[in-house]
Design a protein around this motif. Structure first.
Motif, short mmCIF file in Angstrom:
data_model
loop_
_atom_site.label_atom_id
_atom_site.label_comp_id
_atom_site.label_asym_id
_atom_site.label_seq_id
_atom_site.Cartn_x
_atom_site.Cartn_y
_atom_site.Cartn_z
N PHE A 1 0.83 -1.20 0.00
CA PHE A 1 0.00 0.00 0.00
C PHE A 1 0.87 1.26 0.00
O PHE A 1 0.63 2.20 -0.77
CB PHE A 1 -0.93 -0.01 1.22
N LEU A 2 1.88 1.27 0.87
CA LEU A 2 2.76 2.44 0.93
C LEU A 2 3.54 2.63 -0.36
O LEU A 2 3.78 3.76 -0.81
CB LEU A 2 3.73 2.30 2.11
N ILE A 3 3.94 1.53 -0.98
CA ILE A 3 4.69 1.62 -2.24
C ILE A 3 3.82 2.22 -3.33
O ILE A 3 4.26 3.09 -4.11
CB ILE A 3 5.20 0.23 -2.66
N VAL A 4 2.55 1.78 -3.40
CA VAL A 4 1.63 2.33 -4.40
C VAL A 4 1.41 3.83 -4.17
O VAL A 4 1.44 4.62 -5.12
CB VAL A 4 0.28 1.58 -4.35
N ILE A 5 1.21 4.22 -2.91
CA ILE A 5 1.03 5.64 -2.57
C ILE A 5 2.28 6.43 -2.96
O ILE A 5 2.19 7.53 -3.53
CB ILE A 5 0.73 5.81 -1.07
N PHE A 6 3.45 5.88 -2.66
CA PHE A 6 4.71 6.56 -2.97
C PHE A 6 4.87 6.74 -4.48
O PHE A 6 5.28 7.81 -4.95
CB PHE A 6 5.87 5.76 -2.41
N ILE A 7 4.54 5.71 -5.24
CA ILE A 7 4.66 5.79 -6.71
C ILE A 7 3.70 6.83 -7.28
O ILE A 7 4.07 7.66 -8.12
CB ILE A 7 4.42 4.41 -7.35
N LEU A 8 2.44 6.81 -6.81
CA LEU A 8 1.46 7.77 -7.29
C LEU A 8 1.87 9.21 -6.94
O LEU A 8 1.77 10.12 -7.77
CB LEU A 8 0.09 7.46 -6.71
N ALA A 9 2.34 9.39 -5.70
CA ALA A 9 2.77 10.73 -5.28
C ALA A 9 3.97 11.19 -6.11
O ALA A 9 4.05 12.36 -6.51
CB ALA A 9 3.13 10.72 -3.80
N GLY A 10 4.89 10.27 -6.39
CA GLY A 10 6.04 10.61 -7.21
C GLY A 10 5.66 11.01 -8.62
O GLY A 10 6.21 11.97 -9.18
N MET A 11 4.68 10.29 -9.19
CA MET A 11 4.21 10.62 -10.54
C MET A 11 3.55 11.99 -10.57
O MET A 11 3.76 12.77 -11.51
CB MET A 11 3.24 9.54 -11.03
N ILE A 12 2.75 12.29 -9.54
CA ILE A 12 2.08 13.60 -9.49
C ILE A 12 3.10 14.72 -9.33
O ILE A 12 3.02 15.76 -10.01
CB ILE A 12 1.06 13.62 -8.33
N LEU A 13 4.07 14.52 -8.45
CA LEU A 13 5.10 15.54 -8.25
C LEU A 13 5.93 15.74 -9.51
O LEU A 13 6.30 16.87 -9.86
CB LEU A 13 6.00 15.14 -7.08
N LEU A 14 6.24 14.63 -10.19
CA LEU A 14 7.03 14.73 -11.42
C LEU A 14 6.26 15.47 -12.50
O LEU A 14 6.83 16.31 -13.22
CB LEU A 14 7.41 13.33 -11.90
N ALA A 15 4.95 15.19 -12.61
CA ALA A 15 4.13 15.89 -13.60
C ALA A 15 4.05 17.38 -13.28
O ALA A 15 4.12 18.23 -14.18
CB ALA A 15 2.72 15.28 -13.63
N ALA A 16 3.91 17.71 -11.98
CA ALA A 16 3.86 19.12 -11.58
C ALA A 16 5.19 19.81 -11.84
O ALA A 16 5.23 20.95 -12.31
CB ALA A 16 3.49 19.22 -10.10
N ALA A 17 6.29 19.11 -11.56
CA ALA A 17 7.61 19.69 -11.81
C ALA A 17 7.84 19.89 -13.30
O ALA A 17 8.41 20.91 -13.72
CB ALA A 17 8.69 18.77 -11.22
N TYR A 18 7.38 18.95 -14.12
CA TYR A 18 7.54 19.09 -15.57
C TYR A 18 6.77 20.30 -16.09
O TYR A 18 7.22 21.00 -17.00
CB TYR A 18 7.03 17.83 -16.26
#
Length: 400
Positions: free
Chosen positions: A224-241
């Motif tokens: 569960f934590l891994i999935v949350i971490f991956i989703l959060a990372g994708m959102i942050l990466l999209a925002a940074a892009y």
């Protein structure tokens, strides 16, 4: 670059509303003055996260072909009716469809005296900055029907290319998914049996077995934590892009190193330049407009350098050779020939056709390459699983 939202009117007292990108407020204001816009308001654009998500979901619901179909229908209708009548007809035909609200907003924008491109700017995620820039050129040159037809053709080609890329990736992804599922089953059901047996006998499992066993246990306990971490990372990466220019430049530079993506960018550039030159736009202005409408930040910066070189007195071919070090000599030869013969528009169309051919050839070989790499990756996973099982079995003889 910062995106600014502006309101104003031109020399004909026609309302002008839209957005533009600039380094700062002063540069944005100067750019609008250069375009003949008397500025009423100018401020950095702030797009809410809710609107971004809503527009993105709407884009997914519309599907990849909707924009090309929209511009194709619009180009046909513009041959027999006005822009307002065309949009009104399309809105009535879209009753109950996802696109009804978008088309209604476009009708209201045109009825309110604003430009068609200003209405499209409200849905930039759906239509794309390059398409909106092309429409602006079509409105300014009085060739909106032709621009819409060319846009439809370009979007259809880009959609067909993306479909072929996705199709080529299906087989390796399915193979990889099957290998990952098999690995998950083995790590959580089979390998624990070996662990229990070796613990009872006082033996030690091989290193590869321990790595897979502990890895599987970690994934299971913290899934569960891994999935949350991956989703959060994708959102942050999209925002940074979207917000950080350095991040966007890094990824856009990577895109330009992938052959098929680089050729698509060049094909769109050649198409845009040939149309702008044919519309009577000067070469330096055409390059400037192409740079502003490019979605790739590296390509935009390269075009800006080329424009500066041309303004300094260099020829287009020479500027290309200096700025684009890895620019294909085939394209360069055609462009130099076009400049020399005074037929640059036709040579740019030839470059566009060559880029299209290169894309098709790359896509033709892509499925075979994807299958090879996908099979190799899946084979590596299966091999690791086989060794993690076989080695403990071989080591059992040492326990008795």
């Amino acid at each position: 670059m910062t995106k600014f939202k502006y309101k104003g009117y031109n020399i004909n007292s026609v309302a002008q509303v839209g957005t533009l990108e600039a380094e700062n407020y002063a540069e944005a204001y100067a750019a609008l003055q250069y375009q003949g816009v008397k500025v009423v308001s100018l401020a950095p654009e702030r797009v809410s996260v809710v609107k971004l998500l809503t527009d993105y979901l709407t884009r997914l619901k519309l599907g990849g072909r909707w924009c090309s179909v929209f511009f194709r229908e619009l180009s046909v209708m513009l041959g027999v009716m006005t822009l307002h009548e065309s949009l009104l007809t399309l809105t009535r035909a879209a009753a109950g469809h996802v696109s009804e609200k978008i088309l209604s907003d476009l009708v209201e924008t045109v009825e309110g005296g604003e430009t068609f491109s200003a209405g499209l700017r409200k849905y930039e995620i759906i239509f794309g900055a390059d398409s909106i820039q092309s429409i602006e050129v079509g409105e300014a040159s009085g060739r909106l029907q032709e621009v819409a037809a060319r846009l439809a053709e370009q979007l259809e080609r880009n959609y067909a290319t993306s479909r072929k890329v996705r199709g080529a990736m299906y087989y390796p992804l399915i193979v990889m998914l099957a290998a990952i599922i098999a690995a998950g089953v083995m790590m959580n059901l089979t390998l624990p049996v070996f662990e229990s047996f070796f613990n009872e006998q006082g033996g030690e499992l091989p290193l590869i077995t321990l790595i897979l066993l502990n890895g599987g246990r970690f994934l299971t306990e913290h899934l569960f934590l891994i999935v949350i971490f991956i989703l959060a990372g994708m959102i942050l990466l999209a925002a940074a892009y979207r917000e950080v220019e350095e991040v966007r430049y890094f990824f856009d530079k990577l895109k330009m190193r992938i052959q098929v993506l680089r050729e698509i960018e060049l094909r769109n550039l050649f198409s845009r330049l040939s149309f702008l030159l044919e519309s009577g736009v000067t070469l330096d202005a055409a390059i400037k407009l192409s740079a502003a409408s490019s979605g790739n930040l590296q390509m935009r910066q390269l075009l800006e350098k080329i424009q500066s070189s041309i303004e300094a007195g260099e020829r287009f071919g020479v500027a290309l050779r200096h700025v684009l070090k890895d620019f294909s000599p085939l394209y360069l030869g055609l462009i130099v020939t076009g400049e020399t013969s005074g037929n640059l528009v036709e040579m740019l169309r030839q470059c566009e056709a060559m880029a299209d051919f290169e894309i098709e050839e790359t896509l033709r070989a892509l499925p075979a390459k994807a299958e090879v790499y996908g099979t190799l990756a899946a084979g590596a996973i299966v091999a690791a699983l086989v060794f993690s099982i076989v080695l403990p079995i071989l080591n059992m003889t040492n326990l008795f």
